[in-house]
Write a protein that holds these residues in place. Structure first.
Motif, PDB file in Angstrom:
ATOM      1  N   HIS A 116      59.784  26.996   1.706  1.00  0.00           N
ATOM      2  CA  HIS A 116      61.185  27.218   2.053  1.00  0.00           C
ATOM      3  C   HIS A 116      62.048  27.060   0.807  1.00  0.00           C
ATOM      4  N   GLY A 117      61.797  25.971   0.067  1.00  0.00           N
ATOM      5  CA  GLY A 117      62.353  25.849  -1.275  1.00  0.00           C
ATOM      6  C   GLY A 117      63.753  25.280  -1.389  1.00  0.00           C
ATOM      7  N   ARG A 118      64.490  25.240  -0.300  1.00  0.00           N
ATOM      8  CA  ARG A 118      65.891  24.831  -0.434  1.00  0.00           C
ATOM      9  C   ARG A 118      66.174  23.461   0.176  1.00  0.00           C
ATOM     10  N   ILE A 119      65.135  22.765   0.634  1.00  0.00           N
ATOM     11  CA  ILE A 119      65.374  21.481   1.294  1.00  0.00           C
ATOM     12  C   ILE A 119      64.476  20.407   0.697  1.00  0.00           C
ATOM     13  N   PRO A 120      64.960  19.154   0.688  1.00  0.00           N
ATOM     14  CA  PRO A 120      64.112  18.064   0.205  1.00  0.00           C
ATOM     15  C   PRO A 120      62.942  17.829   1.161  1.00  0.00           C
ATOM     16  N   VAL A 121      61.763  17.622   0.591  1.00  0.00           N
ATOM     17  CA  VAL A 121      60.551  17.378   1.377  1.00  0.00           C
ATOM     18  C   VAL A 121      59.972  16.028   0.954  1.00  0.00           C
ATOM     19  N   VAL A 122      59.866  15.116   1.897  1.00  0.00           N
ATOM     20  CA  VAL A 122      59.477  13.735   1.623  1.00  0.00           C
ATOM     21  C   VAL A 122      58.178  13.443   2.366  1.00  0.00           C
ATOM     22  N   GLN A 123      57.252  12.767   1.704  1.00  0.00           N
ATOM     23  CA  GLN A 123      55.987  12.429   2.374  1.00  0.00           C
ATOM     24  C   GLN A 123      55.719  10.933   2.326  1.00  0.00           C
ATOM     25  N   LEU A 124      55.375  10.387   3.493  1.00  0.00           N
ATOM     26  CA  LEU A 124      55.030   8.962   3.610  1.00  0.00           C
ATOM     27  C   LEU A 124      53.616   8.893   4.185  1.00  0.00           C
ATOM     28  N   GLY A 125      52.662   8.454   3.345  1.00  0.00           N
ATOM     29  CA  GLY A 125      51.257   8.444   3.779  1.00  0.00           C
ATOM     30  C   GLY A 125      50.701   9.858   3.727  1.00  0.00           C
ATOM     31  N   GLY A 126      49.441  10.017   4.114  1.00  0.00           N
ATOM     32  CA  GLY A 126      48.876  11.356   4.203  1.00  0.00           C
ATOM     33  C   GLY A 126      48.163  11.819   2.955  1.00  0.00           C
ATOM     34  N   TRP A 127      47.975  13.123   2.864  1.00  0.00           N
ATOM     35  CA  TRP A 127      47.111  13.708   1.867  1.00  0.00           C
ATOM     36  C   TRP A 127      47.856  14.016   0.575  1.00  0.00           C
ATOM     37  N   ARG A 128      47.080  14.193  -0.514  1.00  0.00           N
ATOM     38  CA  ARG A 128      47.634  14.574  -1.816  1.00  0.00           C
ATOM     39  C   ARG A 128      47.049  15.910  -2.255  1.00  0.00           C
ATOM     40  N   LEU A 129      47.806  16.605  -3.084  1.00  0.00           N
ATOM     41  CA  LEU A 129      47.395  17.925  -3.555  1.00  0.00           C
ATOM     42  C   LEU A 129      47.198  17.939  -5.056  1.00  0.00           C
ATOM     43  N   LEU A 130      46.090  18.536  -5.487  1.00  0.00           N
ATOM     44  CA  LEU A 130      45.835  18.703  -6.919  1.00  0.00           C
ATOM     45  C   LEU A 130      45.777  20.193  -7.245  1.00  0.00           C
TER      46      LEU A 130
ATOM     47  N   TRP D 127      44.284  25.278  -5.005  1.00  0.00           N
ATOM     48  CA  TRP D 127      44.520  23.844  -5.000  1.00  0.00           C
ATOM     49  C   TRP D 127      43.425  23.087  -4.256  1.00  0.00           C
ATOM     50  N   ARG D 128      43.347  21.775  -4.546  1.00  0.00           N
ATOM     51  CA  ARG D 128      42.418  20.889  -3.850  1.00  0.00           C
ATOM     52  C   ARG D 128      43.194  19.804  -3.096  1.00  0.00           C
ATOM     53  N   LEU D 129      42.576  19.290  -2.054  1.00  0.00           N
ATOM     54  CA  LEU D 129      43.216  18.277  -1.221  1.00  0.00           C
ATOM     55  C   LEU D 129      42.444  16.973  -1.266  1.00  0.00           C
ATOM     56  N   LEU D 130      43.174  15.865  -1.450  1.00  0.00           N
ATOM     57  CA  LEU D 130      42.564  14.540  -1.392  1.00  0.00           C
ATOM     58  C   LEU D 130      43.151  13.776  -0.217  1.00  0.00           C
ATOM     59  N   ASP D 131      42.309  12.988   0.475  1.00  0.00           N
ATOM     60  CA  ASP D 131      42.841  12.174   1.576  1.00  0.00           C
ATOM     61  C   ASP D 131      43.458  10.892   1.018  1.00  0.00           C
ATOM     62  N   ARG D 132      43.859   9.981   1.918  1.00  0.00           N
ATOM     63  CA  ARG D 132      44.552   8.751   1.502  1.00  0.00           C
ATOM     64  C   ARG D 132      43.711   7.905   0.557  1.00  0.00           C
ATOM     65  N   ALA D 133      42.379   8.023   0.713  1.00  0.00           N
ATOM     66  CA  ALA D 133      41.487   7.222  -0.119  1.00  0.00           C
ATOM     67  C   ALA D 133      41.116   7.945  -1.417  1.00  0.00           C
ATOM     68  N   GLY D 134      41.701   9.118  -1.654  1.00  0.00           N
ATOM     69  CA  GLY D 134      41.432   9.834  -2.891  1.00  0.00           C
ATOM     70  C   GLY D 134      40.177  10.689  -2.843  1.00  0.00           C
ATOM     71  N   ARG D 135      39.593  10.842  -1.644  1.00  0.00           N
ATOM     72  CA  ARG D 135      38.391  11.674  -1.507  1.00  0.00           C
ATOM     73  C   ARG D 135      38.795  13.078  -1.072  1.00  0.00           C
ATOM     74  N   PRO D 136      38.011  14.092  -1.444  1.00  0.00           N
ATOM     75  CA  PRO D 136      38.315  15.461  -0.997  1.00  0.00           C
ATOM     76  C   PRO D 136      38.327  15.537   0.532  1.00  0.00           C
ATOM     77  N   VAL D 137      39.310  16.224   1.093  1.00  0.00           N
ATOM     78  CA  VAL D 137      39.377  16.438   2.534  1.00  0.00           C
ATOM     79  C   VAL D 137      38.277  17.430   2.923  1.00  0.00           C
ATOM     80  N   ALA D 138      37.503  17.097   3.945  1.00  0.00           N
ATOM     81  CA  ALA D 138      36.354  17.922   4.336  1.00  0.00           C
ATOM     82  C   ALA D 138      36.780  19.167   5.107  1.00  0.00           C
ATOM     83  N   GLY D 139      35.960  20.199   5.022  1.00  0.00           N
ATOM     84  CA  GLY D 139      36.151  21.345   5.900  1.00  0.00           C
ATOM     85  C   GLY D 139      36.238  22.684   5.198  1.00  0.00           C
ATOM     86  N   VAL D 140      37.018  22.774   4.135  1.00  0.00           N
ATOM     87  CA  VAL D 140      37.154  24.041   3.431  1.00  0.00           C
ATOM     88  C   VAL D 140      35.882  24.308   2.623  1.00  0.00           C
TER      89      VAL D 140
END
Lengths: 159, 159, 159, 159
Positions: A116-130, D127-140
Motif C-alpha cells: 500500500h505504501g502510504r501508511i505506517p506498518v507496525v509489527q509486534l511479535g511474529g515473523w521476520r523477512l530477509l 525473500w526468506r522468512l524466519l520465525d520468532r526463533a530465527g528459524r526458516p518458516v516451513a512450507g515453501v
C-alpha cells in the motif's frame, strides 16, 4: 475524521499475542481511535475485547457473507462475502496497521499493508523477512510492547 | 447487536430522492440504527447527512482503495478497493436494504439484495420490474414515503 | 486480441433458456469468440456445453474459492472466492454481455453491465424494466433468437 | 482438466527474475499447462512471453476493471476491477503457485498461497522468512532453477 487503526493477527495465536492484542485494543479505544479487525477469534477477538472494555468502537470486516462466527465485541459488522480478499479491505481501512503475531494470513496482511505504501506498518511479535542477501527487508516498524506499537504508528508519539 | 440498514441510491438523483434519503437517514439515526451506504454523493450523501444531523452513526463502504471523494458525514470509512464489487458488501452489511431512486448501479444493489434472499428489501421511487408475462416481479416492498420505508423493513412496524 | 463474450443467466432456467444458451455458445465458438460464464449449472452449463461442442474455449469464473460444482465443459476455471462479487468480474471480462433469461442474480449482472456503460448489452428472454413513468428503461438490446443476440453485439452484424 | 499454474512476481524485477520467468513460461507451455498471471509488466510479462513463444495459453487476471496496461501476450484477459484483491484470485486459480523474485505484492501472493494450504508453493529467488526463533518458516519449496521449479510443483517430477 476519527483515526482508524487496523489490527491484524492469527486466529491461532499465542497467549502472549492475545494479551498484547487486548492491550492494544484498550489503548486505541482510550485514545478515541476506531479499531478495524477481521472479526473472528484469536488476535481479532482479543483486540475487539480490549477496545470494548474501554468503551471503544470496533469494526469487524468478515470474510463470510453472513454474521456466522462473528465475535461478540464488534460494534459494527461488515460481512464482505469476498473471502480472503477481505484482508485487503482491512488494510485499506487503516490509517495505520498493527500486526500482532505470525501466520500466513497475517503475513499477507502485512505484505499488502507494505505494498500500500502510504501508511505506517507496525509489527509486534511474529515473523521476520530477509532479502536475497540475507539482510532484513526494510520498512516494517518492529516493536516490543503494545505502548511502543501505538507510538510507532506516529499518531500518539509520546504514547 | 445494533441494527444495520443499508441505504442505496444513485449519485445523480432527483431532488425528491435526495429529500427522501435525508429523511430516512434521520429516522434511522433516531431509532439507533447504523446506516450503511456507498459513501459518495447523491442519495449516499443525503442519507449520511440526515443520519448525522440526528447524531447517528454512518459507515461509508467505498469503491476506491482510498478516501478520495468520500463524503463529509461518514463516521467510519471502509475504502474497499474492490470497485463496483463493493455493492455486494453494502448489501451483505444490511439487516434490511432500502433503495431510493433508480439507476443501473442502484438496480444492481436491489437485485443483489433480492438474490441474498434473507433480508427485507424496500424500494422508494425508482424503476419497476416486469416478468416475461408482463406482471410485476414479486418480492420487493414498494413504499411511498420515508416512514413507510422504515415500517416496511419490519424492524419498526408501527410507523 | 480474441473477442470475449460474457453470457449470463440463471441456474434455475427454463428449457427454452437452456436451448437458447446452448445455441449461443455454439455460434460464439464457431466465430472464434471466447465464452465467459459463471461456470455452474443452468444457463452457465448450457452455454459452456454449446461452445465446447463446437471446439470453443470457455472460461468459468466461479464464486467459490475452489473447483467444487464447476461444470464439465470449462476450458479454464477461475475460482475467485469472492462470492457474488464475481458477477462484476464476469461482466468486466466481456467485450459484450448477453443475458439469457431472468433471475435476481442475472438482473444484477445485466445492471452491472449497463452501469459499465462501454459494452453492448443484449437480452434474450427474461425480465423487463420500466422507469418511474412506466416507460421501458433505455439501453438494453432486446432480441428474440440466439442469432439476433450475436448480431446485436455488433461484432457479427450479418450473423 | 488442464493443469493451471499461477506464476507470480514483481513488476520491477531483476534481469535474472525476468529470464527465469520467461523460461518457466516456456516449460509450462511445452507441458500443456495453462499459465495464470497478473497480466502486467515485469515477471508477469516475462512468463506470458515465454508461454506464448511455445504456443501456450496465458490468462491475465488484472487488478483494473479494463484492459489498460494489459500485456501483449495474454490469450485471455480477466479485468477483475477488484484491485489488489485480484492476487487472491490468481492464487486460487493455480493447481500450483510458482513465485519468482521478491516484492511486497509478491510476498502477499506467496502468503495467500501458503494460507490456502492445499496447493504446492514454489519459490525461485526472492525473500526468506524466519520465525520468532530465527528459524526458516516451513512450507515453501525453495528452488534454484526454472526446471527445478516445475519439478517442485509435483506435476512433472522428472522435469
Amino acid at each position: 475524521m476519527t483515526i482508524q487503526v487496523a489490527v491484524c493477527g492469527p486466529r491461532d495465536c499465542t497467549g502472549e499475542d492475545e494479551s498484547n492484542a487486548r492491550e492494544i485494543g484498550r489503548l486505541l479505544a482510550e485514545r478515541g481511535a476506531v479499531v478495524i479487525c477481521g472479526g473472528y477469534t484469536g488476535v481479532m477477538a482479543a483486540v475487539a475485547s480490549g477496545a470494548r472494555s474501554a468503551g471503544g468502537m470496533v469494526v469487524g470486516i468478515l470474510s463470510r457473507a453472513d454474521r456466522e462466527h462473528a465475535g461478540p465485541d464488534l460494534s459494527i459488522v461488515i460481512p464482505t462475502g469476498v473471502g480472503e480478499a477481505r484482508n485487503n479491505i482491512i488494510v485499506n481501512s487503516g490509517d495505520a496497521v498493527i500486526v500482532v503475531g505470525g501466520s500466513w494470513g497475517t503475513l499477507s496482511e502485512l505484505a499488502l499493508a507494505m505494498r500500500h505504501g502510504r501508511i505506517p506498518v507496525v509489527q509486534l511479535g511474529g515473523w521476520r523477512l530477509l532479502d536475497r542477501a540475507g539482510r532484513p527487508v526494510a520498512g516494517v516498524r518492529y516493536v516490543s510492547s503494545p505502548r511502543e506499537a501505538l507510538a510507532a504508528t506516529g499518531f500518539w508519539p509520546d504514547h
